[in-house]
Motif scaffolding. Structure first.
Motif, PDB file in Angstrom:
ATOM      1  N   LYS A  55       0.842  -1.200   0.000  1.00  0.00           N
ATOM      2  CA  LYS A  55       0.000   0.000   0.000  1.00  0.00           C
ATOM      3  C   LYS A  55       0.877   1.248   0.000  1.00  0.00           C
ATOM      4  O   LYS A  55       2.061   1.202   0.332  1.00  0.00           O
ATOM      5  CB  LYS A  55      -0.912   0.006   1.234  1.00  0.00           C
ATOM      6  CG  LYS A  55      -1.968  -1.083   1.198  1.00  0.00           C
ATOM      7  CD  LYS A  55      -2.884  -0.974   2.377  1.00  0.00           C
ATOM      8  CE  LYS A  55      -3.979  -2.028   2.316  1.00  0.00           C
ATOM      9  NZ  LYS A  55      -4.877  -1.950   3.478  1.00  0.00           N
ATOM     10  N   SER A  56       0.274   2.361  -0.341  1.00  0.00           N
ATOM     11  CA  SER A  56       1.002   3.628  -0.356  1.00  0.00           C
ATOM     12  C   SER A  56       1.461   3.970   1.072  1.00  0.00           C
ATOM     13  O   SER A  56       0.832   3.535   2.045  1.00  0.00           O
ATOM     14  CB  SER A  56       0.112   4.746  -0.887  1.00  0.00           C
ATOM     15  OG  SER A  56      -0.927   4.996   0.034  1.00  0.00           O
ATOM     16  N   PRO A  57       2.536   4.743   1.205  1.00  0.00           N
ATOM     17  CA  PRO A  57       3.003   5.117   2.541  1.00  0.00           C
ATOM     18  C   PRO A  57       1.914   5.769   3.400  1.00  0.00           C
ATOM     19  O   PRO A  57       1.840   5.517   4.601  1.00  0.00           O
ATOM     20  CB  PRO A  57       4.148   6.101   2.262  1.00  0.00           C
ATOM     21  CG  PRO A  57       4.670   5.662   0.929  1.00  0.00           C
ATOM     22  CD  PRO A  57       3.442   5.224   0.155  1.00  0.00           C
ATOM     23  N   SER A  58       1.053   6.551   2.796  1.00  0.00           N
ATOM     24  CA  SER A  58      -0.004   7.200   3.583  1.00  0.00           C
ATOM     25  C   SER A  58      -1.007   6.182   4.124  1.00  0.00           C
ATOM     26  O   SER A  58      -1.627   6.415   5.164  1.00  0.00           O
ATOM     27  CB  SER A  58      -0.725   8.253   2.748  1.00  0.00           C
ATOM     28  OG  SER A  58      -1.380   7.659   1.642  1.00  0.00           O
ATOM     29  N   ALA A  59      -1.151   5.043   3.451  1.00  0.00           N
ATOM     30  CA  ALA A  59      -2.073   4.003   3.904  1.00  0.00           C
ATOM     31  C   ALA A  59      -1.438   3.101   4.963  1.00  0.00           C
ATOM     32  O   ALA A  59      -2.099   2.236   5.521  1.00  0.00           O
ATOM     33  CB  ALA A  59      -2.545   3.158   2.724  1.00  0.00           C
ATOM     34  N   ARG A  60      -0.150   3.316   5.222  1.00  0.00           N
ATOM     35  CA  ARG A  60       0.571   2.492   6.202  1.00  0.00           C
ATOM     36  C   ARG A  60       0.899   3.257   7.475  1.00  0.00           C
ATOM     37  O   ARG A  60       1.641   2.764   8.311  1.00  0.00           O
ATOM     38  CB  ARG A  60       1.878   1.967   5.587  1.00  0.00           C
ATOM     39  CG  ARG A  60       1.652   0.944   4.506  1.00  0.00           C
ATOM     40  CD  ARG A  60       2.972   0.419   3.988  1.00  0.00           C
ATOM     41  NE  ARG A  60       3.418   1.263   2.881  1.00  0.00           N
ATOM     42  CZ  ARG A  60       4.683   1.499   2.577  1.00  0.00           C
ATOM     43  NH1 ARG A  60       5.646   0.991   3.284  1.00  0.00           N
ATOM     44  NH2 ARG A  60       4.984   2.278   1.561  1.00  0.00           N
ATOM     45  N   THR A  61       0.361   4.431   7.622  1.00  0.00           N
ATOM     46  CA  THR A  61       0.674   5.212   8.816  1.00  0.00           C
ATOM     47  C   THR A  61      -0.014   4.617  10.037  1.00  0.00           C
ATOM     48  O   THR A  61      -1.048   3.955   9.933  1.00  0.00           O
ATOM     49  CB  THR A  61       0.237   6.679   8.651  1.00  0.00           C
ATOM     50  OG1 THR A  61      -1.167   6.710   8.410  1.00  0.00           O
ATOM     51  CG2 THR A  61       0.992   7.352   7.521  1.00  0.00           C
ATOM     52  N   LEU A  62       0.588   4.867  11.187  1.00  0.00           N
ATOM     53  CA  LEU A  62      -0.010   4.418  12.433  1.00  0.00           C
ATOM     54  C   LEU A  62      -1.223   5.278  12.753  1.00  0.00           C
ATOM     55  O   LEU A  62      -1.238   6.477  12.472  1.00  0.00           O
ATOM     56  CB  LEU A  62       1.003   4.544  13.574  1.00  0.00           C
ATOM     57  CG  LEU A  62       2.240   3.654  13.496  1.00  0.00           C
ATOM     58  CD1 LEU A  62       3.202   4.002  14.629  1.00  0.00           C
ATOM     59  CD2 LEU A  62       1.873   2.188  13.537  1.00  0.00           C
ATOM     60  N   THR A  63      -2.224   4.654  13.334  1.00  0.00           N
ATOM     61  CA  THR A  63      -3.378   5.417  13.811  1.00  0.00           C
ATOM     62  C   THR A  63      -2.929   6.237  15.024  1.00  0.00           C
ATOM     63  O   THR A  63      -1.892   5.947  15.632  1.00  0.00           O
ATOM     64  CB  THR A  63      -4.527   4.489  14.231  1.00  0.00           C
ATOM     65  OG1 THR A  63      -4.108   3.744  15.384  1.00  0.00           O
ATOM     66  CG2 THR A  63      -4.951   3.549  13.106  1.00  0.00           C
ATOM     67  N   PRO A  64      -3.693   7.233  15.402  1.00  0.00           N
ATOM     68  CA  PRO A  64      -3.331   7.992  16.610  1.00  0.00           C
ATOM     69  C   PRO A  64      -3.192   7.090  17.849  1.00  0.00           C
ATOM     70  O   PRO A  64      -2.284   7.284  18.654  1.00  0.00           O
ATOM     71  CB  PRO A  64      -4.482   8.990  16.762  1.00  0.00           C
ATOM     72  CG  PRO A  64      -4.940   9.222  15.346  1.00  0.00           C
ATOM     73  CD  PRO A  64      -4.819   7.861  14.693  1.00  0.00           C
ATOM     74  N   ALA A  65      -4.059   6.104  17.983  1.00  0.00           N
ATOM     75  CA  ALA A  65      -3.971   5.186  19.124  1.00  0.00           C
ATOM     76  C   ALA A  65      -2.696   4.352  19.061  1.00  0.00           C
ATOM     77  O   ALA A  65      -2.053   4.104  20.091  1.00  0.00           O
ATOM     78  CB  ALA A  65      -5.198   4.277  19.170  1.00  0.00           C
ATOM     79  N   GLU A  66      -2.305   3.912  17.846  1.00  0.00           N
ATOM     80  CA  GLU A  66      -1.062   3.151  17.695  1.00  0.00           C
ATOM     81  C   GLU A  66       0.141   4.023  18.021  1.00  0.00           C
ATOM     82  O   GLU A  66       1.065   3.584  18.711  1.00  0.00           O
ATOM     83  CB  GLU A  66      -0.945   2.596  16.270  1.00  0.00           C
ATOM     84  CG  GLU A  66      -1.928   1.485  15.974  1.00  0.00           C
ATOM     85  CD  GLU A  66      -2.036   1.150  14.498  1.00  0.00           C
ATOM     86  OE1 GLU A  66      -2.590   0.068  14.193  1.00  0.00           O
ATOM     87  OE2 GLU A  66      -1.588   1.935  13.637  1.00  0.00           O
TER      88      GLU A  66
END
Length: 95
Positions: A55-66
């Motif tokens: 997936k694109s880097p933006s789709a692999r970002t951590l959620t705020p909770a992560e």
């Protein structure tokens, strides 16, 4: 904001590869930022957050909770893995 628990497409392959190397692997993602996998290997305890490297880097970002969990974690190794190779490289560091 609560995010739905999603299983990345490559998670099964990563679990299989880790277990093939002799690691104990449990899926523990329960939301609230907890990483996807609890891994025991040669006396080491690891927490791995699986992201799909296709997936694109933006789709692999951590959620705020992560992000919060990663920042506050004071235990053993915690890492994000995007592929089987990255997961196996983590195990190699435990030898």
């Amino acid at each position: 904001m609560r995010y739905a628990n999603r299983i990345d497409e490559n998670q099964g392959d990563i679990i299989h590869a880790l277990r093939a190397c002799g690691a104990y692997v449990r899926v523990v993602s329960q939301g609230e930022g907890i990483p996807d996998l609890l891994v025991g290997y040669r006396g080491f305890t690891l927490l791995l957050e699986v992201k799909d490297g296709k997936k694109s880097p933006s789709a692999r970002t951590l959620t705020p909770a992560e992000e919060k969990f990663f920042k506050e974690w004071t235990g053993g190794l915690i890492a994000v893995v995007n592929s089987v190779d990255e997961a196996l490289d983590i195990l190699k560091k435990c030898v």
